[in-house]
Motif scaffolding. Structure first.
Motif, mmCIF file in Angstrom:
data_model
loop_
_atom_site.group_PDB
_atom_site.id
_atom_site.type_symbol
_atom_site.label_atom_id
_atom_site.label_comp_id
_atom_site.label_asym_id
_atom_site.label_seq_id
_atom_site.Cartn_x
_atom_site.Cartn_y
_atom_site.Cartn_z
ATOM 1 N N THR A 316 75.251 19.840 52.155
ATOM 2 C CA THR A 316 74.429 20.592 51.204
ATOM 3 C C THR A 316 72.947 20.420 51.507
ATOM 4 O O THR A 316 72.162 21.378 51.430
ATOM 5 C CB THR A 316 74.724 20.144 49.765
ATOM 6 O OG1 THR A 316 76.109 20.390 49.476
ATOM 7 C CG2 THR A 316 73.870 20.883 48.760
ATOM 8 N N VAL A 317 72.535 19.199 51.855
ATOM 9 C CA VAL A 317 71.139 18.956 52.238
ATOM 10 C C VAL A 317 70.771 19.798 53.454
ATOM 11 O O VAL A 317 69.674 20.375 53.522
ATOM 12 C CB VAL A 317 70.904 17.462 52.523
ATOM 13 C CG1 VAL A 317 69.520 17.245 53.120
ATOM 14 C CG2 VAL A 317 71.050 16.650 51.243
ATOM 15 N N GLY A 371 69.048 26.006 45.908
ATOM 16 C CA GLY A 371 67.706 26.229 45.401
ATOM 17 C C GLY A 371 67.173 25.059 44.602
ATOM 18 O O GLY A 371 65.977 24.760 44.632
ATOM 19 N N ALA A 372 68.075 24.376 43.882
ATOM 20 C CA ALA A 372 67.654 23.231 43.071
ATOM 21 C C ALA A 372 67.111 22.103 43.948
ATOM 22 O O ALA A 372 66.230 21.343 43.530
ATOM 23 C CB ALA A 372 68.817 22.732 42.232
ATOM 24 N N ILE A 373 67.639 21.976 45.158
ATOM 25 C CA ILE A 373 67.131 20.975 46.108
ATOM 26 C C ILE A 373 65.918 21.537 46.857
ATOM 27 O O ILE A 373 64.867 20.898 46.941
ATOM 28 C CB ILE A 373 68.229 20.584 47.113
ATOM 29 C CG1 ILE A 373 69.441 19.992 46.398
ATOM 30 C CG2 ILE A 373 67.685 19.590 48.144
ATOM 31 C CD1 ILE A 373 70.655 19.822 47.294
ATOM 32 N N PRO A 397 68.296 12.130 45.329
ATOM 33 C CA PRO A 397 68.225 11.625 46.702
ATOM 34 C C PRO A 397 68.118 12.750 47.731
ATOM 35 O O PRO A 397 67.374 12.639 48.700
ATOM 36 C CB PRO A 397 69.531 10.844 46.851
ATOM 37 C CG PRO A 397 69.846 10.389 45.463
ATOM 38 C CD PRO A 397 69.405 11.509 44.571
ATOM 39 N N ALA A 398 68.850 13.843 47.495
ATOM 40 C CA ALA A 398 68.797 14.967 48.429
ATOM 41 C C ALA A 398 67.395 15.553 48.498
ATOM 42 O O ALA A 398 66.882 15.865 49.575
ATOM 43 C CB ALA A 398 69.800 16.041 48.012
ATOM 44 N N ALA A 399 66.743 15.702 47.346
ATOM 45 C CA ALA A 399 65.390 16.253 47.311
ATOM 46 C C ALA A 399 64.404 15.326 48.021
ATOM 47 O O ALA A 399 63.485 15.783 48.713
ATOM 48 C CB ALA A 399 64.952 16.497 45.874
ATOM 49 N N LYS A 400 64.577 14.028 47.864
ATOM 50 C CA LYS A 400 63.689 13.064 48.512
ATOM 51 C C LYS A 400 63.849 13.105 50.033
ATOM 52 O O LYS A 400 62.869 13.024 50.782
ATOM 53 C CB LYS A 400 63.968 11.666 47.982
ATOM 54 C CG LYS A 400 63.618 11.485 46.503
ATOM 55 C CD LYS A 400 64.094 10.139 45.989
ATOM 56 C CE LYS A 400 63.830 9.989 44.489
ATOM 57 N NZ LYS A 400 64.370 8.719 43.951
ATOM 58 N N ILE A 401 65.081 13.259 50.481
ATOM 59 C CA ILE A 401 65.341 13.350 51.920
ATOM 60 C C ILE A 401 64.722 14.622 52.485
ATOM 61 O O ILE A 401 64.054 14.601 53.532
ATOM 62 C CB ILE A 401 66.856 13.316 52.191
ATOM 63 C CG1 ILE A 401 67.418 11.932 51.863
ATOM 64 C CG2 ILE A 401 67.164 13.695 53.637
ATOM 65 C CD1 ILE A 401 68.935 11.882 51.806
#
Length: 530
Positions: A316-317, A371-373, A397-401
């Motif tokens: 997903t990322v 989109g949320a990420i 965590p996904a957004a930070k990555i």
């Protein structure tokens, strides 16, 4: 960096091809200077007009996809248009309401746009800009239109469309009288779907700009020149209904339900390939961003795997990485390609691109999770990012990555205002962002390791299969912190902290904090916290 789509499963995603195409249409609306849902509205009108003209199911399908896909090649050559004529979004909005077959109208519109772009620069400067722009217009326009068609056809092929849809996308600027571009096709040599959609989308732009009565008068005036007379007559006969759609907005479900024929659903691998197509569509916006989204996606995916967030979440990322910048098409190429410092208004426009990314993807349930990420890729832990100024506790965590991957990738690429940083300089800058509290340390370290850098300091290497995040949790446990204190220190939810703790216990073979503390002491893992 090469794409990694082969790593995806082949199972069904539940995401329809029409979902992706409709989402892309929202992006092309923005890139053409039109309001979002412009293509969705035109799709409804065009399909209904096709029904009235007696089109069969296959022809209606061609109309449906033509209406949504017509401008997916629009990012080709935008930097050239912006350099010659100023803000290409405003240029395109103006162009949609004139008759390109009338040279005085075209020249007048170009002169207005060049004048607006060079306002306040002095008479001689403006005269030179007008001379250069008008002189270059014929070749630049032909090159751009040909490029739009070619890019649209290649992207449509990658999305799995057949030869008729692809052929239609090569005719999007052709006219009934043969004075269109790039091939000067005439009359019935132009596919029926093109003849319908070209009229409908022009009519919608005219309706938005001038109202229903003026729009109908202009459409009738172009009968037999720009448009097929039969299509004009049928459209005008049902104009009241069309104008009702032009003045409203169909729901997402209404547009998807309108798709004729079999509703194709993507497999995981097909969705991944579609996201790569979106990445390439996006990165054509500027010569400085070619390949950027592919690079971010590959880097983020490898970093996610290093962080141990799970194969599905890592996939997903990666998808979010491909689509993270799609909102950038809403910003003029003149801004993206500006060599000097941006003004305050320009900076505010740039900061909006993350918002537009989220909005483009939000209406499709299957894409909203991406989109949320993706919409958080410029957020920072200390709240100094954009577009929400979200802080660490609000970031997954996904957004930070993704934020760390985008930052590193961008630094290693040339931009109009700076040269590309070396890998070591980019790594040093990323580490400084961590020290100053803007980027997550585990995410940044995983990105750096994925980019080929050695661990930034001793003691960060993985032990017993622990991820960077789990090593941080172990050190905090060894410092005597309880679950809620671990959560507060790492700015995560207590439930998430407990999940990490249980995973640590399982991997190192203990069942208590005391046992975990001893393990940390035995392996020299105390005294350094994320």
């Amino acid at each position: 960096m090469a794409q990694r789509t082969g790593a995806f499963d082949s199972g069904a995603t539940g995401v329809r091809r029409a979902d992706v195409v409709a989402a892309l249409s929202l992006a092309t609306d923005l890139a053409m200077g039109q309001p979002m849902a412009f293509a969705l509205r035109s799709c409804v009108v065009a399909v209904r007009l096709g029904e009235e003209l007696g089109f069969d199911a296959a022809q209606l399908g061609d109309v449906y996809y033509e209406a949504l896909l017509r401008y997916i090649g629009c990012n080709a050559e935008t930097h050239v248009f912006a350099a010659l004529f100023g803000d290409e979004l405003e240029l395109r909005r103006d162009f949609a309401t004139i008759d390109p077959g009338k040279l005085p109208d075209v020249l007048g519109m170009l002169a207005r746009r060049i004048g607006a772009a060079h306002a306040g620069t002095g008479t001689l400067h403006l005269a030179g800009a007008l001379a250069r722009g008008i002189a270059a217009a014929p070749s630049a326009t032909h090159e751009a239109f040909a490029g739009h068609c070619e890019v649209a056809q290649r992207l449509a092929e990658r999305l799995g469309f057949g030869p008729l849809v692809i052929r239609a996308l090569g005719q999007i600027y052709e006219r009934w009288d043969g004075r269109g571009q790039p091939n000067g096709l005439k009359g019935e040599a132009i596919l029926p779907a093109v003849r319908v959609v070209s009229l409908v989308q022009d009519a919608q732009a005219l309706h938005d700009a001038h109202g229903a009565d003026a729009m109908l008068a202009i459409v009738r005036g172009r009968r037999g020149t720009a448009y097929d007379p039969v299509v004009v007559d049928r459209f005008c006969a049902s104009a009241a209904r069309s104008c009702g759609v032009f003045a409203s907005e169909p729901t997402w479900d209404e547009v998807l339900a309108l798709e004729p024929g079999v509703h194709a659903t993507f497999t995981d691998a097909e969705l991944a390939r579609a996201c790569v197509a979106i990445a390439d569509f996006t990165d054509l916006k500027s010569p400085y961003t070619a390949g950027h989204s592919r690079g971010v996606a590959a880097l983020a995916a490898r970093a996610a795997e290093r962080c141990g967030i799970g194969r599905s979440d890592a996939a997903t990322v990666e998808l979010a990485g491909y689509v993270h910048d799609v909102g950038s098409v809403a910003i003029s190429s003149g801004i993206w390609c500006k060599a000097g410092a941006l003004g305050e208004a320009e900076t505010e426009r740039v900061r909006m691109h993350a918002y537009y990314t989220e909005r483009v993807l939000a209406r499709s349930p299957g894409l909203a999770r991406l989109g949320a990420i993706a919409g958080h890729h410029h957020e920072r832990l200390d709240g100094t990012g954009y577009h929400r100024a979200a802080r660490g506790a609000a970031l997954t965590p996904a957004a930070k990555i993704l934020a760390a991957a985008d930052s590193y990738q961008a630094m290693t690429e040339t931009r109009p205002h700076r040269a590309a940083l070396s890998a070591d300089a980019a790594a040093a800058t990323l580490q400084r962002e961590v020290r100053e509290g803007r980027l997550d340390p585990d995410a940044a370290n995983a990105v750096l390791a994925s980019a080929g850098h050695a661990p930034p300091r001793a003691g960060r290497e993985l032990v017993a299969g622990l991820t960077e995040r789990e090593l941080s949790v172990l050190r905090l446990l060894a410092a005597g912190m309880a679950t809620k204190q671990v959560a507060a220190r790492l700015q995560i939810a207590p439930k998430t902290a407990d999940n990490h703790i249980q995973s640590v216990y399982s991997k190192i073979g203990v069942s208590t904090r005391a046992g975990a503390t001893l393990y940390a002491i035995e392996h020299g893992l105390t005294g350094s916290f994320a």
